[in-house]
Design an enzyme around this catalytic site. Structure first.
Site, PDB file in Angstrom:
ATOM      1  N   ASP A 161       0.832  -1.201   0.000  1.00  6.03           N
ATOM      2  CA  ASP A 161       0.000   0.000   0.000  1.00  6.03           C
ATOM      3  C   ASP A 161       0.869   1.255   0.000  1.00  6.03           C
ATOM      4  O   ASP A 161       2.083   1.217   0.273  1.00  6.03           O
ATOM      5  CB  ASP A 161      -0.877  -0.039   1.264  1.00  6.03           C
ATOM      6  CG  ASP A 161      -2.193   0.688   1.091  1.00  6.03           C
ATOM      7  OD1 ASP A 161      -2.330   1.472   0.142  1.00  6.03           O
ATOM      8  OD2 ASP A 161      -3.087   0.470   1.942  1.00  6.03           O
ATOM      9  N   MET A 162       0.261   2.403  -0.277  1.00  7.05           N
ATOM     10  CA  MET A 162       0.964   3.699  -0.285  1.00  7.05           C
ATOM     11  C   MET A 162      -0.122   4.744  -0.090  1.00  7.05           C
ATOM     12  O   MET A 162      -0.858   5.038  -1.017  1.00  7.05           O
ATOM     13  CB  MET A 162       1.644   3.848  -1.652  1.00  7.05           C
ATOM     14  CG  MET A 162       2.676   4.925  -1.797  1.00  7.05           C
ATOM     15  SD  MET A 162       2.010   6.437  -2.485  1.00  7.05           S
ATOM     16  CE  MET A 162       3.476   7.411  -2.652  1.00  7.05           C
ATOM     17  N   ASP A 202     -10.587   2.011  -3.621  1.00  5.75           N
ATOM     18  CA  ASP A 202     -11.148   1.754  -2.290  1.00  5.75           C
ATOM     19  C   ASP A 202     -12.668   1.737  -2.335  1.00  5.75           C
ATOM     20  O   ASP A 202     -13.311   1.368  -1.361  1.00  5.75           O
ATOM     21  CB  ASP A 202     -10.680   2.830  -1.304  1.00  5.75           C
ATOM     22  CG  ASP A 202      -9.387   2.428  -0.613  1.00  5.75           C
ATOM     23  OD1 ASP A 202      -8.964   1.266  -0.772  1.00  5.75           O
ATOM     24  OD2 ASP A 202      -8.795   3.273   0.090  1.00  5.75           O
TER      25      ASP A 202
HETATM   26  C1  DGJ Z   1      -5.870   1.786   1.791  1.00  4.64           C
HETATM   27  C2  DGJ Z   1      -6.204   0.565   1.022  1.00  4.64           C
HETATM   28  O1  DGJ Z   1      -6.678   0.897  -0.235  1.00  4.64           O
HETATM   29  C3  DGJ Z   1      -7.204  -0.249   1.812  1.00  4.64           C
HETATM   30  O2  DGJ Z   1      -7.625  -1.362   1.066  1.00  4.64           O
HETATM   31  C4  DGJ Z   1      -6.566  -0.672   3.100  1.00  4.64           C
HETATM   32  O3  DGJ Z   1      -5.498  -1.525   2.852  1.00  4.64           O
HETATM   33  C5  DGJ Z   1      -6.115   0.555   3.873  1.00  4.64           C
HETATM   34  N1  DGJ Z   1      -5.303   1.402   3.086  1.00  4.64           N
HETATM   35  C6  DGJ Z   1      -5.358   0.151   5.105  1.00  4.64           C
HETATM   36  O4  DGJ Z   1      -4.808   1.208   5.740  1.00  4.64           O
END
Ligand code: DGJ
Length: 745
Positions: free
Chosen positions: A479-480, A549
């Site tokens: 993730d980032m 998301d």
């Molecule tokens: C952003 C991601 O897109 C989510 O799926 C999840 O992993 C969160 N970060 C976790 O902090």
């Protein structure tokens, strides 16, 4: 051979069955662009295409081609300052303060295959016969810069990759302050420009506008390719649609700050530039040093937008994605993020995993919150050691237990970030990007680690590799979660600060490369707060990306539809999540959620224990369905049929290689009563074959493609057995199989 050089006219012709790309060396030694488009015959002299003039107020150089002003030539890699008043492809700041340069042809070479771009993601060949590469060397003798322009033409498709390499052959250091990967001057501006824009939770919505005089431009200055703009653009002729017409794509294989622009000059010539964003970019080259730009992938077709997308899909599936996951169906996973957020312990996780296993799920993924003091998003980032109070036996214990259930185990990491409230930050406060004496901006309570520093990357590598070595990990979600601000590295001298954005992303690529080399079987999924780094650069390392998301099914139809213009189905992370949906509160049927998520990697993002028995049974069926058809869906040929951006009803389909099987997804956002009958014209079928449609009947391929697949239901007054009552957020799948009998009844 399909790259020709005509000595007499110093003309290059890159030609295959589909396309021609023609340029020539002018008398002045500069390179001029003559043609790019559908294949045309080769000839010695294309000089008639070199239209030029000296118009009033034009400037012209005092040597060579005096009848032509640079302003009026279609150029291959122009520099500003010599009479071409458009945006330039290259700029070099020299010791005397000048930024002028002018590159003249020195030599060229043509090689089989495609060279690697060291430290950068790039499309590759497996056999030399697949492509040929032309490298044209030019020089500016005043500043001592050598420029190599790299063109790789693929044998079978209308694909050309381009990049540039600048080497300091002089005796004084200089700074490259602009080095685009691609410049293409097109002779007219009769194009619709399609960009893929959005924001968090609504990524890659197509935005179309006509090119007109002036500059049309998209860019990222966020340090990642971004949710806002994607490094991919399509230019299509006004009458081009999904099934026919001319279109070209420009895809940038890069994950950092980028710019793609189209500048239409007063004579309606269109200049396309693609490359690293010149804002805040500069790169110092000492004597003998080189700078290699990332790669741009140029695709042309005269067969419509679906064809254009399919060329990218295949290329990115087969010649960008690497390793064991290339061309391989993806495991069906369950991710605990929306099921628990930060509120979990081992027992809870195993309960989710067990139920998922019962429902046929193959991989359990533990998301954010498993390490350090990370009980919410205020703390712990950077401390990649399992929190014992949650996971008493650490990740190695938990991964073993998940494997004992008969599932694979996957883990979330966010290696590029640090919370100020973390041991890592307390130990190394100078390891984050920040400007001395200024307080850096926070975003999600986190700072960005200075990945331009090898020692920072080494440290993070050490921590992550240790977990991977000690545990049974089959999948990583990388993730980032914030954009870069305060881009300054305290480890670099002032005159090298312009390198930090690019060095940062090189650090990210380096960490990826080291991890995938040591752990070749792990499936990596990239993610940046959803789809904030969904680009071709990432696909070189991580074969799939979390698309967004936003997990609402109807929003996902749009997001996945938009993403499909440039990226293959198998690269799109797509999950069934709970209702009411966590991003927008909408309640959609479980069936619709599954039938949208099928067109991606497919997985679940909820606690299946919270579903009713009946729903759990449905989940079992959905999982089985995906297992049975994932090869077709993920590796078949994808067609957009009807756009959710233009219609209440939308559709897409996939067809297998030998056109014996296809799956159509049909979606309706809002139900209406007593409306029109609906048909969807399918694509890619064999016109001569008859297809069994679900269990409902048979049609010839040509009927389905030209008369259309009848999708009318209760909304258009149909009643009777099997006719579903209309509901909002409706979906329906049509599975087509080539029938045994050759005539429909
Ligand atoms: C952003 C991601 O897109 C989510 O799926 C999840 O992993 C969160 N970060 C976790 O902090």
């Amino acid at each position: 051979m399909f790259i020709y050089f005509h000595e007499k006219t110093r003309t290059f012709h890159l030609q295959n069955e589909k396309i021609s790309y023609i340029m020539c060396v002018l008398e002045s030694g500069e390179l001029a662009q003559l043609y790019f488009g559908k294949r045309i015959h080769d000839r010695e002299d294309f000089g008639y295409l070199l239209e030029g003039a000296i118009r009033s107020h034009s400037a012209y150089p005092q040597d060579g081609n005096c009848g032509i002003s640079p302003e009026h030539i279609k150029q291959e890699y122009p520099a500003f300052g010599n009479g071409d008043f458009r945006q330039g492809a290259i700029e070099i700041l020299q010791k005397n303060g000048s930024r002028s340069c002018r590159f003249r042809y020195v030599s060229h070479r043509i090689t089989a295959g495609k060279p690697k771009l060291s430290g950068l993601p790039a499309v590759y060949t497996e056999e030399d016969g697949e492509a040929q590469t032309l490298i044209v060397t030019l020089e500016d003798t005043v500043c001592g810069a050598e420029l190599e322009l790299l063109y790789t033409l693929f044998a079978d498709e209308g694909i050309i990759t381009r990049s540039a390499r600048i080497t300091n052959r002089g005796s004084e250091a200089f700074h490259v302050t602009r080095a685009m990967s691609l410049c293409l001057d097109l002779p007219d501006n009769e194009y619709d420009w399609i960009q893929f824009s959005g924001s968090w939770a609504r990524e890659r919505f197509p935005v179309t506008r006509k090119l007109d005089i002036g500059i049309t431009q998209i860019e990222s200055l966020r340090g990642h390719s971004s949710h806002q703009q994607n490094p991919f653009v399509i230019l299509k002729r006004p009458n081009t649609d999904e099934v026919s017409g001319e279109a070209m794509g420009i895809s940038f294989v890069y994950s950092g700050n980028f710019r793609i622009s189209a500048q239409v000059d007063p004579y309606r010539v269109t200049r396309i530039l693609t490359g690293i964003n010149p804002t805040w970019f500069s790169w110092k080259l000492e004597e003998g040093e080189s700078f290699q730009t990332p790669e741009a992938v140029l695709v042309y077709t005269d067969q419509g937008l679906n064809r254009l997308s399919q060329i990218y899909h295949r290329l990115y599936r087969e010649r960008l994605t690497r390793g064991v996951w290339k061309n391989k169906e993806r495991p069906i996973l369950i991710n605990n993020w929306e099921a628990t957020y930060f509120d979990f312990n081992e027992e809870k996780l195993l309960k989710i995993a067990s139920k998922a296993k019962e429902c046929g799920v193959e991989l359990f993924v533990l998301d954010d919150g498993w390490f350090g003091a990370r009980r919410n998003d205020d703390a712990g980032l950077g401390d990649w050691v399992a929190a014992k109070e949650l996971l008493p036996e650490g990740i190695s214990g938990l991964s073993g237990k998940v494997e004992a259930l008969g599932m694979k185990f996957g883990l979330w990491i966010e290696p590029e970030m640090v919370n100020p409230d973390s041991d890592l930050y307390r130990e190394h406060p100078d390891w984050c990007l920040h400007v001395p004496e200024r307080t850096p901006s926070l975003s999600r309570q986190q700072l960005v680690l200075d990945f331009s520093r090898p020692e920072v990357v080494d440290h993070i590598h050490g921590m992550i590799a240790k977990i991977l070595r000690e545990s049974k990990i089959s999948y990583i979600k990388w993730d980032m979660n914030r954009s870069i601000t305060d881009c300054y590295s305290v480890a670099k001298e002032p005159e090298r600060q312009g390198e930090v954005y690019h060095r940062y992303i090189l650090g990210v690529y380096d960490l990826y490369e080291r991890l995938i080399t040591e752990f070749p079987d792990i499936l990596f999924e990239s993610c940046a707060g959803g789809g904030g780094r969904f680009d071709a650069g990432m696909l070189y390392y991580a074969p799939q990306a979390w698309t967004s998301d936003d997990t609402d099914a109807m929003e996902r139809v749009r997001i996945q539809y938009g993403t499909s213009y440039g990226y293959p189905v198998v690269s799109m992370g797509s999950h069934v999540s709970a209702v009411p949906n966590h991003q927008l509160g909408r309640i959609t049927p479980l069936k619709t959620r599954a039938e949208v998520a099928y067109f991606g990697t497919f997985g679940y993002e909820l606690d299946l224990n919270r579903l009713s028995e009946e729903e759990q049974e449905q989940v079992r069926e959905y999982t089985e369905f995906m297992k049975k058809h994932r090869r077709l869906i993920q590796l078949g040929t994808f067609y957009r049929l009807q756009s959710p951006f233009e219609h209440n009803e939308s559709a897409w389909m996939v067809v297998n290689e030998d056109r014996t099987e296809a799956l159509v997804g049909f979606y309706r956002t809002l139900s209406q009563a007593n409306i029109h009958f609906s048909r969807i014209r399918l694509q890619g079928l064999d016109p001569e074959k008859t297809y069994q449609i679900n269990e409902e009947g048979c049609c010839y391929g040509d009927e389905l493609m030209h008369a259309g697949l009848v999708v009318s239901d209760g909304t258009s007054g149909k009643t009777g057995e099997g006719i579903l009552p209309p509901s909002d957020f409706f979906s329906r799948l049509f599975l087509l199989r080539a029938a045994e009998k050759d005539k429909p009844e």
